[in-house]
Write a protein that holds these residues in place. Structure first.
Motif, PDB file in Angstrom:
ATOM      1  N   VAL A 101      10.837   5.350  12.969  1.00 35.76           N
ATOM      2  CA  VAL A 101       9.622   5.936  12.312  1.00 35.76           C
ATOM      3  C   VAL A 101       8.541   5.198  12.307  1.00 35.76           C
ATOM      4  N   LEU A 102       7.303   5.509  12.621  1.00 37.87           N
ATOM      5  CA  LEU A 102       6.306   4.591  12.870  1.00 37.87           C
ATOM      6  C   LEU A 102       5.137   4.660  11.797  1.00 37.87           C
ATOM      7  N   ILE A 103       4.774   3.819  11.208  1.00 37.72           N
ATOM      8  CA  ILE A 103       3.739   3.694  10.284  1.00 37.72           C
ATOM      9  C   ILE A 103       2.493   2.926  10.786  1.00 37.72           C
ATOM     10  N   ASP A 104       1.603   3.474  11.118  1.00 37.85           N
ATOM     11  CA  ASP A 104       0.376   3.004  11.989  1.00 37.85           C
ATOM     12  C   ASP A 104      -0.843   2.518  11.182  1.00 37.85           C
ATOM     13  N   ALA A 105      -0.976   1.176  10.868  1.00 40.48           N
ATOM     14  CA  ALA A 105      -2.176   0.646   9.904  1.00 40.48           C
ATOM     15  C   ALA A 105      -3.465   0.865  10.136  1.00 40.48           C
ATOM     16  N   ASP A 106      -3.728   1.247  11.370  1.00 41.99           N
ATOM     17  CA  ASP A 106      -5.130   1.560  11.979  1.00 41.99           C
ATOM     18  C   ASP A 106      -5.378   2.902  11.547  1.00 41.99           C
ATOM     19  N   LYS A 107      -4.271   3.839  11.812  1.00 38.61           N
ATOM     20  CA  LYS A 107      -4.503   5.366  11.675  1.00 38.61           C
ATOM     21  C   LYS A 107      -4.686   5.342  10.166  1.00 38.61           C
ATOM     22  N   ILE A 108      -3.899   4.719   9.237  1.00 37.84           N
ATOM     23  CA  ILE A 108      -3.906   5.031   7.924  1.00 37.84           C
ATOM     24  C   ILE A 108      -5.349   4.318   7.439  1.00 37.84           C
ATOM     25  N   ILE A 152     -11.198  -3.205  -0.817  1.00 31.65           N
ATOM     26  CA  ILE A 152     -11.139  -1.821  -0.821  1.00 31.65           C
ATOM     27  C   ILE A 152      -9.969  -1.054  -0.265  1.00 31.65           C
ATOM     28  N   VAL A 153     -10.194  -1.498   1.403  1.00 33.31           N
ATOM     29  CA  VAL A 153      -9.358  -0.719   2.106  1.00 33.31           C
ATOM     30  C   VAL A 153      -7.949  -1.295   2.099  1.00 33.31           C
ATOM     31  N   HIS A 154      -7.421  -2.358   2.036  1.00 33.68           N
ATOM     32  CA  HIS A 154      -6.075  -2.943   2.230  1.00 33.68           C
ATOM     33  C   HIS A 154      -5.261  -2.419   1.142  1.00 33.68           C
ATOM     34  N   PRO A 155      -5.555  -2.439  -0.199  1.00 37.92           N
ATOM     35  CA  PRO A 155      -4.540  -1.689  -1.200  1.00 37.92           C
ATOM     36  C   PRO A 155      -4.186  -0.309  -0.919  1.00 37.92           C
ATOM     37  N   LEU A 156      -5.220   0.379  -0.323  1.00 38.50           N
ATOM     38  CA  LEU A 156      -5.002   1.944  -0.123  1.00 38.50           C
ATOM     39  C   LEU A 156      -4.056   2.039   1.070  1.00 38.50           C
ATOM     40  N   VAL A 157      -4.175   0.961   2.125  1.00 37.48           N
ATOM     41  CA  VAL A 157      -3.384   1.227   3.116  1.00 37.48           C
ATOM     42  C   VAL A 157      -2.113   0.813   2.846  1.00 37.48           C
ATOM     43  N   GLY A 158      -1.786  -0.411   2.052  1.00 41.63           N
ATOM     44  CA  GLY A 158      -0.661  -0.775   1.640  1.00 41.63           C
ATOM     45  C   GLY A 158       0.124   0.337   0.820  1.00 41.63           C
ATOM     46  N   ALA A 159      -0.648   1.159  -0.185  1.00 44.29           N
ATOM     47  CA  ALA A 159       0.287   1.958  -0.905  1.00 44.29           C
ATOM     48  C   ALA A 159       0.499   3.306  -0.096  1.00 44.29           C
ATOM     49  N   ARG A 160      -0.275   3.667   0.887  1.00 40.69           N
ATOM     50  CA  ARG A 160       0.068   4.808   1.681  1.00 40.69           C
ATOM     51  C   ARG A 160       1.196   4.425   2.700  1.00 40.69           C
ATOM     52  N   SER A 161       1.047   3.105   3.114  1.00 42.56           N
ATOM     53  CA  SER A 161       2.454   2.807   3.918  1.00 42.56           C
ATOM     54  C   SER A 161       3.610   2.656   3.121  1.00 42.56           C
ATOM     55  N   ALA A 162       3.593   2.268   1.771  1.00 49.82           N
ATOM     56  CA  ALA A 162       4.801   2.324   1.027  1.00 49.82           C
ATOM     57  C   ALA A 162       5.303   3.663   0.856  1.00 49.82           C
ATOM     58  N   GLU A 163       4.459   4.615   0.696  1.00 48.97           N
ATOM     59  CA  GLU A 163       4.699   6.086   0.290  1.00 48.97           C
ATOM     60  C   GLU A 163       5.459   6.557   1.693  1.00 48.97           C
ATOM     61  N   LEU A 164       4.985   6.241   2.930  1.00 56.52           N
ATOM     62  CA  LEU A 164       5.486   6.768   4.100  1.00 56.52           C
ATOM     63  C   LEU A 164       6.808   6.307   4.282  1.00 56.52           C
ATOM     64  N   GLU A 165       6.888   4.834   3.965  1.00 58.02           N
ATOM     65  CA  GLU A 165       8.220   4.373   4.077  1.00 58.02           C
ATOM     66  C   GLU A 165       9.074   4.855   3.341  1.00 58.02           C
TER      67      GLU A 165
END
Length: 203
Positions: A27-34, A86-99
């Protein structure tokens, strides 16, 4: 679930390795894409970026003008820190959601270009580094991405050193050679990852 951090220098071939791992079942979670998704038009992320940097960073169609924003933040570390905040917390939250949406026995690959630079290794069960020599990186950036040699060198210099990346690696994929030399190595890494995931599952 096994959480794997995947990283590598620019031009090392990380995207190719992540593509192969996905084809085997990761399962891939791509930080750049997010990071691109969280600042699309209509998102709270884009609104926050506009509030911090002004309307000038928007293109005529309302999307983020990345080159313009890049020219601002890469010339000023404090502005870059503002953007990251601004961006890092949003990426972190979305990554956690996908995980959270992945199966309990999944091997989840987090493709994170700046994993070394941001000291993120402790977040993962193990780290896979795609490694290539500086000469190989340079040649690929010039040939495949159309950069000038100076552009390629400055992009490489802005990242962690090869030694710093290898220091945090649990598994290394050497990608100095041709594509056909990559596949057997990635298969071996996949066997190691699935083995570890099973061991976690049975405990």
């Amino acid at each position: 679930m096994l959480k794997v951090g995947l990283t590598g220098g620019i031009g090392a071939g990380k995207s190719e390795v992540s593509r192969m791992l996905v084809s085997y079942g990761a399962v891939l979670i791509d930080a750049d894409k997010i990071a691109r998704e969280v600042v699309e038009p209509g998102t709270p992320g884009l609104a926050a970026v506009v509030e911090a940097f002004g309307q000038d960073i928007l293109a005529a169609d309302g999307t983020l003008d990345r080159p313009k924003l890049g020219s601002i933040v890469f010339a000023d570390t404090s502005r870059l820190a503002t953007l990251n905040a601004i961006v890092h917390p949003l990426v972190g939250a979305r990554s956690a959601e996908l995980e959270g949406g992945a199966d309990a026995d999944a091997v989840v690959i987090h493709d994170v270009p700046l994993l070394t630079e941001n000291a993120l290794a402790p977040l993962y069960d193990l780290v896979v580094v795609v490694d290539a020599s500086a000469g190989t990186q340079l040649e690929r950036l010039v040939r495949l991405r159309g950069m000038t040699e100076d552009e390629a060198r400055s992009r490489m210099a802005a990242q962690a050193s090869r030694e710093q990346r290898l220091e945090i690696a649990d598994l290394v994929v050497n990608n100095d050679g041709p594509l056909e030399a990559l596949e057997p190595q990635v298969r071996k890494v996949w066997a190691e990852l699935t083995g570890r995931a099973e061991r976690i599952d049975t405990h």
